[in-house]
Design an enzyme around this catalytic site. Structure first.
Site, PDB file in Angstrom:
ATOM      1  CG  HIS A 179      -2.016  -1.029   1.115  1.00 61.47           C
ATOM      2  ND1 HIS A 179      -2.601  -1.619   2.220  1.00 61.47           N
ATOM      3  CD2 HIS A 179      -2.632  -1.573   0.029  1.00 61.47           C
ATOM      4  CE1 HIS A 179      -3.531  -2.485   1.818  1.00 61.47           C
ATOM      5  NE2 HIS A 179      -3.560  -2.477   0.502  1.00 61.47           N
ATOM      6  NE  ARG A 235      -6.130   0.270   0.212  1.00 61.35           N
ATOM      7  CZ  ARG A 235      -6.172  -0.330   1.384  1.00 61.35           C
ATOM      8  NH1 ARG A 235      -5.774   0.313   2.466  1.00 61.35           N
ATOM      9  NH2 ARG A 235      -6.609  -1.570   1.494  1.00 61.35           N
ATOM     10  CD  GLU A 378      -2.368  -3.110   9.077  1.00 63.41           C
ATOM     11  OE1 GLU A 378      -1.991  -1.929   9.035  1.00 63.41           O
ATOM     12  OE2 GLU A 378      -2.987  -3.676   8.149  1.00 63.41           O
TER      13      GLU A 378
END
Length: 423
Positions: A179, A235, A378
């Site tokens: 991303h 993105r 993440e």
């Protein structure tokens, strides 16, 4: 000659592109929208891809949690009215997104004026990252080999490095930057590569010397370049689909593709593409990993943000066969990550921990390639108040160090559970 207003809009867009204008987000707000029912979630999801004045930063699948959405000034009234009509409440998390982007750019420019060469406390362009990767082969010829997984839609190299201290070692595969706007992920990845090559810490040296590493800091190079040159909040990939551009390369893998948590709308940030592996970037990385599937024992995908350590499945609530082990290993890794700075990570499967998402890289590597240890980090921050995608560069080093601590613990626990056998 009369020109319609619609035609003027189209002509102005074409002119702006030809002049190379950079997307700006002056006075764009970031809204937090609380969802209290599944109907609320569906109502928000129905907006995704309907307007370029709405950018979904985070779409929750959990009740009593906020989704985060960037809204253009001309959409404020419509957006707030839509929420009101659907019984949802919101709050403004940031009044001007462009201020955050401008601050980040000023800090980058200031850092470049103060430093010479490649450093690990600032964000870098794709060309700078690739040049540094190539320099490693010359500096560490017995350990480093520059490798390529293939090419992007616009012809850029999906460049990586192999780190190896000898044949016959189990491998760890790292994929980062899928991303484009998640700048902390390539930054943390190159930091970790440097530590694997230079650290005197015995635990890190063990990690470096007893495993082969295949590391790709930016597997969406077109998108990453675009975030630096045109649109910081981009993105997706850059392959055109009608009047829209790009697909979500982490919804494009050929395993339960487009079943849930992805969009059929080409303008959506979660557009799955017209078919599985339509994006050359996803196809290239998967093909490269497939060649190594018998050697690779651990697959890591770096994303941001949320402070999560997640694993398959993303396409279903059904647990994978080694769910218990993945959770146990993940908990050990998260505990190790928290020791240095107190950063808290949540551990669990994709579907229940963050949101349903099909066609992801780690679902594919687990479900198709049989790589039992497939994880996604993440990274920092936890929320938009702490920087979101524009995480301050001063956090690159602490983010990277705590992540490396976590990787050491993850590998050691997995080894204890016999996930790293002989090839």
């Amino acid at each position: 000659m009369k020109i319609s207003s619609a035609l003027l809009v189209v002509l102005s867009c074409i002119l702006a592109q030809s002049l190379g204008e950079v997307a700006r987000y002056d006075n764009y707000r970031i809204y937090g929208v609380t969802v209290n029912s599944h109907e609320d979630i569906k109502a928000l999801q129905s907006l995704d891809g309907t307007s370029d004045g709405l950018i979904f930063i985070y779409m929750t699948s959990k009740l009593a949690e906020d989704s985060q959405i960037v809204v253009a000034p001309h959409k404020f009234a419509d957006f707030e009215d839509y929420l009101k009509r659907n019984g949802m409440t919101c709050k403004v998390l940031a009044e001007n997104l462009q201020q955050l982007i401008d601050m980040e750019r000023r800090m980058m420019n200031l850092a470049k004026s103060r430093t010479q060469g490649f450093d690990f406390d600032n964000y870098h362009t794709l060309d700078e990252i690739h040049a540094w990767l190539k320099s490693l082969e010359e500096a560490h010829p017995d350990v480093v080999s520059v490798v390529s997984a293939g090419n992007s839609y616009e012809g850029r190299d999906l460049l990586g490095v192999k780190l190896s201290h000898g044949a016959g070692r189990p491998a760890i595969f790292v994929e980062s930057g899928i991303h484009a706007r998640e700048w902390i992920t390539p930054a943390a990845t190159v930091f970790i590569v440097n530590e694997l090559l230079t650290s005197e810490d015995e635990a890190v040296k063990d990690l470096a010397e007893n495993y082969d590493w295949y590391v790709f800091p930016s597997v969406n190079p077109d998108g990453y370049v675009y975030t630096h040159e045109k649109d910081r909040m981009w993105r997706k990939t850059r392959q055109p689909y009608g009047s829209c551009v790009g697909a979500d390369a982490n919804r494009n893998w050929d395993f339960h593709w487009n079943e849930v948590g992805a969009s059929n709308q080409p303008c959506s940030d979660t557009y799955a593409g017209p078919k599985a592996f339509s994006e050359p970037e996803a196809l290239a990385v998967s093909s490269y990993a497939e060649k190594l599937k018998d050697q690779v024992k651990l697959y890591i995908s770096f994303h941001s943000f949320s402070q999560l350590l997640i694993f398959p499945n993303g396409y279903t609530a059904q647990h994978v066969d080694n769910h218990k082990d993945l959770k146990e290993i993940g908990d050990v890794a998260a505990k190790a990550l928290a020791k240095r700075y107190g950063t808290k990570y949540t551990v669990g499967d994709i579907y229940s921990t963050i949101y349903p998402a099909a066609g992801t890289s780690i679902d594919y590597t687990k479900g198709v390639l049989g790589i039992d240890l497939s994880y996604c980090y993440e990274l920092r921050p936890q929320n938009i108040f702490q920087g979101g995608f524009t995480l301050p560069a001063k956090q690159i080093r602490p983010t990277s160090l705590e992540t490396l601590d976590s990787l050491v613990a993850l590998v050691n626990k997995a080894k204890e559970l016999n996930y790293f056998g002989e090839n």
